[in-house]
Design a protein around this motif. Structure first.
Motif, PDB file in Angstrom:
ATOM      1  N   ASN A 136      54.213  -0.498  43.972  1.00  0.00           N
ATOM      2  CA  ASN A 136      53.825  -0.277  45.257  1.00  0.00           C
ATOM      3  C   ASN A 136      54.786  -0.975  46.256  1.00  0.00           C
ATOM      4  N   VAL A 137      55.307  -2.105  45.794  1.00  0.00           N
ATOM      5  CA  VAL A 137      56.181  -2.933  46.917  1.00  0.00           C
ATOM      6  C   VAL A 137      57.544  -1.955  46.742  1.00  0.00           C
ATOM      7  N   LEU A 138      57.687  -1.721  45.496  1.00  0.00           N
ATOM      8  CA  LEU A 138      59.241  -0.910  45.239  1.00  0.00           C
ATOM      9  C   LEU A 138      58.953   0.592  45.896  1.00  0.00           C
ATOM     10  N   GLN A 139      58.023   1.032  46.057  1.00  0.00           N
ATOM     11  CA  GLN A 139      58.194   2.446  46.658  1.00  0.00           C
ATOM     12  C   GLN A 139      58.055   2.278  48.204  1.00  0.00           C
ATOM     13  N   GLN A 145      61.906   6.724  42.944  1.00  0.00           N
ATOM     14  CA  GLN A 145      61.663   6.981  41.535  1.00  0.00           C
ATOM     15  C   GLN A 145      61.393   5.859  40.447  1.00  0.00           C
ATOM     16  N   GLU A 146      61.856   4.925  40.599  1.00  0.00           N
ATOM     17  CA  GLU A 146      61.573   3.611  39.888  1.00  0.00           C
ATOM     18  C   GLU A 146      60.130   3.328  39.880  1.00  0.00           C
ATOM     19  N   ALA A 147      59.440   3.388  40.975  1.00  0.00           N
ATOM     20  CA  ALA A 147      57.942   3.184  41.219  1.00  0.00           C
ATOM     21  C   ALA A 147      57.220   4.454  40.478  1.00  0.00           C
ATOM     22  N   ASN A 152      53.137   5.985  36.797  1.00  0.00           N
ATOM     23  CA  ASN A 152      52.745   6.865  35.580  1.00  0.00           C
ATOM     24  C   ASN A 152      52.409   6.168  34.407  1.00  0.00           C
ATOM     25  N   LYS A 153      53.276   5.247  34.008  1.00  0.00           N
ATOM     26  CA  LYS A 153      53.020   4.604  32.726  1.00  0.00           C
ATOM     27  C   LYS A 153      51.664   3.911  32.753  1.00  0.00           C
TER      28      LYS A 153
END
Length: 393
Positions: A136-139, A145-147, A152-153
């Protein structure tokens, strides 16, 4: 007492004899001494009270010398210290996230995730929850894309281990729906959010903050799809509920007001939208501070409304102020900086300064291709602007 002295003396002699290989010579003497009544009495005393004496000695050693004498206790103390450290780091990460300091929060969340993987395992519910928080922080920070890959995983694992209706599963699904919207996949995001709303209503109730959050996300997505009337109906219901439950300047309530104002602006109700958004921006500045990302987002919506109203110069100034603030929050090639600069370009172009707008857009387009990719939706929007406005320049 005499028996104890005899016993100690015999023990010393036996030790010397054993160390020098005289065990056979002293054995008869040991047997003789051990048979005496006073020695037997001493043995009985030690047998009865020895355990208590040893326990007392052990307690003293643990109290005064816990580290060198009690390896298991020391190990537990170290583990407890590590746990406290990780809990502190997690709390710091949460605080930084709430403050909008995403760049500083990311490495702390990564530390928590790695610790949980090592200590609890990669499939433990606490590990998966920490990974979802980190994503969540990343997005929010712009690593969409990384988030998406992480979410999904995590979601697949949570569905298998916790079930479709578990609170953690639903929260991760909410984050993934936000991720889809940020990617411009509005139809997919809307379908996921509508299914999610049913699950959250059943699990949390219709008036729970988690459920209201999903309803707002649905409205936000409908705005992107230009279904303004549908979005307005949802936001009106959410706003009425939150006004009964929250303080007047609660950030969640202010966010709902901001979205409602955006709908009004899109419906050409410019005066009302600008007036109300000005108040929302002031409230965010008071509650969160002028540099907080939520404050800047409210300012961005106000700049949008000013632009739709035809006040291009005022909107341009607002976007420049946002851009200067964002440079302190994000790295120089962050997606938000590209978006804000293109908003400046649109306002510059609307004022007839085409050459200036094209010069800025060419620089933006070059960097977007490198850092966002040639197929990124923002890169393509910049390309479209250049093809329409700058082909003859």
């Amino acid at each position: 007492m005499r028996g104890l002295n005899i016993l100690f003396t015999c023990g010393a002699m036996f030790g010397i004899a054993f160390n020098n290989g005289w065990i056979q010579a002293v054995s008869p003497m040991v047997i003789d001494v051990a048979s005496r009544p006073e020695v037997i009495t001493t043995f009985t005393f030690l047998f009865r009270h020895g355990a208590k004496l040893m326990n007392a000695a052990s307690a003293v050693k643990q109290y005064f010398f816990p580290q060198p004498y009690d390896s298991s206790g020391y190990h537990n103390m170290v583990e407890e210290s590590k746990t406290n450290t990780i809990n502190r780091i997690h709390a710091e990460a949460e605080e930084l996230f709430q403050q909008g300091k995403y760049k500083e929060a990311v490495p702390k969340y990564e530390m928590v995730v790695q610790n949980n993987k090592r200590k609890l395992g990669p499939q433990h519910m606490d590990t998966l929850s920490a990974e979802a928080q980190m994503a969540n922080v990343l997005q929010v920070y712009g690593n969409i894309q990384e988030a998406s890959i992480i979410l999904n995983k995590v979601l697949a694992s949570q569905r298998d281990s916790l079930g479709m209706s578990h609170q953690q599963t639903l929260r991760t699904e909410s984050l993934l729906a936000k991720n889809m919207r940020k990617q411009g996949k509005y139809e997919e995001a809307l379908l996921m959010l509508e299914k999610l709303l049913q699950l959250k209503t059943g699990s949390f109730g219709a008036l729970h903050p988690e459920t209201l959050e999903t309803r707002k996300d649905i409205a936000w997505t409908l705005i992107e799809l230009r279904r303004y009337d549908d979005a307005q109906k949802i936001l009106y219901q959410v706003l009425k509920t939150e006004q009964d439950c929250l303080l007047p300047k609660d950030p969640n309530l202010l966010r709902t007001k901001m979205l409602m104002c955006d709908v009004l602006s899109c419906q050409q109700q410019h005066e009302t939208a600008v007036s109300k958004l000005t108040g929302v921006v002031e409230d965010f500045q008071e509650i969160l501070g002028p540099q907080h990302p939520k404050t800047l987002l409210a300012q961005e919506y106000l700049a949008h409304a000013l632009g739709r109203q035809g006040k291009f110069q005022s909107a341009e100034v607002a976007y420049w102020n946002i851009f200067e603030a964002e440079k302190d929050l994000f790295h120089q090639n962050h997606v938000s900086l590209f978006v804000t600069q293109m908003n400046i370009v649109y306002m510059v172009s609307a004022q007839g300064r085409i050459s200036e707008a094209c010069e800025i857009s060419r620089r933006i387009y070059r960097d977007e291709q490198i850092y966002l990719g040639v197929d990124n939706r923002f890169t393509l929007k910049t390309k479209k602007f250049m093809s329409e406005k700058c082909s003859r320049k």
